[in-house]
Design a protein around this motif. Structure first.
Motif, short mmCIF file in Angstrom:
data_model
loop_
_atom_site.label_atom_id
_atom_site.label_comp_id
_atom_site.label_asym_id
_atom_site.label_seq_id
_atom_site.Cartn_x
_atom_site.Cartn_y
_atom_site.Cartn_z
N LEU A 1 4.35 -13.65 -7.51
CA LEU A 1 3.99 -13.52 -6.09
C LEU A 1 4.94 -14.34 -5.22
CD1 LEU A 1 0.11 -13.86 -6.37
CD2 LEU A 1 1.46 -11.76 -6.30
N SER A 2 5.08 -13.91 -3.99
CA SER A 2 5.84 -14.68 -3.01
C SER A 2 4.87 -15.36 -2.06
CB SER A 2 6.77 -13.76 -2.20
OG SER A 2 7.34 -14.48 -1.11
N PRO A 3 5.11 -16.63 -1.74
CA PRO A 3 4.24 -17.31 -0.78
C PRO A 3 4.49 -16.86 0.66
CG PRO A 3 6.04 -18.76 -1.39
CD PRO A 3 6.17 -17.53 -2.25
N ARG A 4 5.46 -15.99 0.85
CA ARG A 4 5.87 -15.61 2.21
C ARG A 4 5.44 -14.21 2.62
NH1 ARG A 4 9.33 -18.68 -0.38
NH2 ARG A 4 9.84 -20.66 0.62
N GLY A 5 4.75 -13.52 1.75
CA GLY A 5 4.30 -12.18 2.12
C GLY A 5 3.92 -11.39 0.90
N SER A 6 3.48 -10.18 1.14
CA SER A 6 3.01 -9.32 0.06
C SER A 6 4.18 -8.73 -0.72
CB SER A 6 2.13 -8.20 0.62
OG SER A 6 2.89 -7.36 1.48
N VAL A 7 3.87 -8.26 -1.93
CA VAL A 7 4.87 -7.66 -2.81
C VAL A 7 4.29 -6.38 -3.42
CG1 VAL A 7 5.99 -9.85 -3.36
CG2 VAL A 7 4.09 -9.03 -4.78
N SER A 8 5.16 -5.54 -3.89
CA SER A 8 4.75 -4.35 -4.65
C SER A 8 4.96 -4.63 -6.12
CB SER A 8 5.56 -3.13 -4.23
OG SER A 8 5.37 -2.83 -2.87
N ALA B 1 1.58 -4.07 -1.42
CA ALA B 1 1.05 -5.17 -0.61
C ALA B 1 0.09 -6.06 -1.39
CB ALA B 1 0.38 -4.62 0.65
N ILE B 2 0.51 -6.51 -2.56
CA ILE B 2 -0.28 -7.47 -3.33
C ILE B 2 0.03 -8.87 -2.84
CG2 ILE B 2 -0.68 -8.45 -5.61
CD1 ILE B 2 0.01 -5.81 -6.85
N ALA C 1 -3.48 -4.00 -0.72
CA ALA C 1 -3.89 -3.55 0.60
C ALA C 1 -5.15 -2.70 0.55
CB ALA C 1 -2.76 -2.76 1.25
N ASP C 2 -5.42 -2.06 -0.59
CA ASP C 2 -6.61 -1.22 -0.73
C ASP C 2 -7.84 -2.00 -1.17
OD1 ASP C 2 -5.20 1.08 -0.01
OD2 ASP C 2 -4.52 1.41 -2.07
N GLY C 3 -7.68 -3.28 -1.41
CA GLY C 3 -8.80 -4.10 -1.82
C GLY C 3 -8.98 -4.25 -3.31
N SER C 4 -8.09 -3.66 -4.10
CA SER C 4 -8.17 -3.84 -5.55
C SER C 4 -7.83 -5.29 -5.89
CB SER C 4 -7.18 -2.90 -6.26
OG SER C 4 -7.50 -1.55 -6.02
#
Length: 275
Positions: free
Chosen positions: A142-149, A169-170, A181-184
């Motif tokens: 993960l990035s602390p600066r935003g979402s990732v795929s 958008a994880i 982004a879908d809540g999963s």
């Protein structure tokens, strides 16, 4: 694979300096792969940066390195955005005839991960040449600066890949959970593909017709991507290949956002990467 545009990064992140002698991330990948026993280096680039990449590799690694470059934009229908990672691999079909590893140019995987992949290939002497995936734990990517795929892996009881599902958008939420982004919601140690694969040249035979269909279906979509995890999962589902999944607990560092560079530089400066 070094042909991406780096749209979220905002520049040519493949060549961004992270090491004391001007090394880019992929220079550590090259060193780690060669130390683990991999030989020839095939870099898939865009034609506009090819000369700059070759000059860089020669300066960092010397002229003795066995380097081949492939321009992804010289393969397939032209468009501004590259067709994706599966197309990048397919572009190398004419220059790769042996088992090979695939890695992203902007991901720092760690030497132990390449050692594991080399060992998996060595086991193929007994297992007759399968495919391999070095899978990372989600929380380590993960990035602390935003979402990732991320391509989240489903692993069968026998340790082979059952499926890879691309989630957009994880990110880690304020409550500590990891969700898209879908809540999963995902377990911290869920396995994900970071495109560190061990593959066989027969993959090209599977990718070629799939890419033709992909282009026909997405010719008007300038953002559609022919993604390697998705296409390998489709090949697996069709029964045409089997992928052994190898969990790694190695630290992963990559560059999605400009600020991520500082994390990579600190990791390198701390001496946690071999020069």
């Amino acid at each position: 694979m070094a042909a991406g545009l780096g749209s979220r990064f905002g520049g040519t992140k493949q060549l961004a300096t992270v090491g004391p002698d001007g090394e880019a991330i992929f220079d550590y990948t090259i060193r780690d792969a060669r130390r683990s026993g991999f030989g020839r280096i095939v870099m898939i680039v865009r034609s506009e940066i090819r000369d700059e990449v070759v000059d860089h590799v020669t300066r960092i690694h010397g002229t003795a390195i066995d380097l081949t470059t492939v321009c992804q934009d010289h393969h397939g229908p032209p468009r501004a955005k590259p067709w994706g990672t599966a197309h990048a691999v397919l572009a190398a079909a004419d220059v790769v005839a042996e088992p090979f590893a695939v890695a992203n140019a902007d991901d720092l995987y760690g030497p132990e991960t390449f050692d594991g992949l080399a060992a998996a290939f060595a086991d193929d002497d007994r297992d007759r040449g399968g495919y391999h995936l070095m899978a990372f734990e989600l929380e380590r990517t993960l990035s602390p600066r935003g979402s990732v795929s991320r391509g989240v892996c489903e692993v069968a009881a026998d340790g082979t890949l059952a499926n890879v599902t691309e989630h957009l958008a994880i990110e880690r939420r304020d409550d500590g959970t990891i969700a898209d982004a879908d809540g999963s919601v995902f377990a911290a140690d869920a396995l994900v593909s970071m495109n560190l694969w061990g593959l066989q040249p027969d993959l090209f035979e599977h990718l070629a017709p799939r890419f033709e269909r992909f282009v026909a279906d997405h010719a008007e979509d300038a953002k559609a991507e022919f993604l390697l995890p998705v296409e390998i999962a489709s090949v697996v589902e069709a029964g045409a290949a089997s992928v052994r999944v190898h969990r790694t607990t190695a630290d992963w560092y990559g560059v999605t956002y400009p600020g991520d560079l500082e994390d990579v530089r600190a990791y390198v400066a701390d001496g946690r990467v071999e020069a």
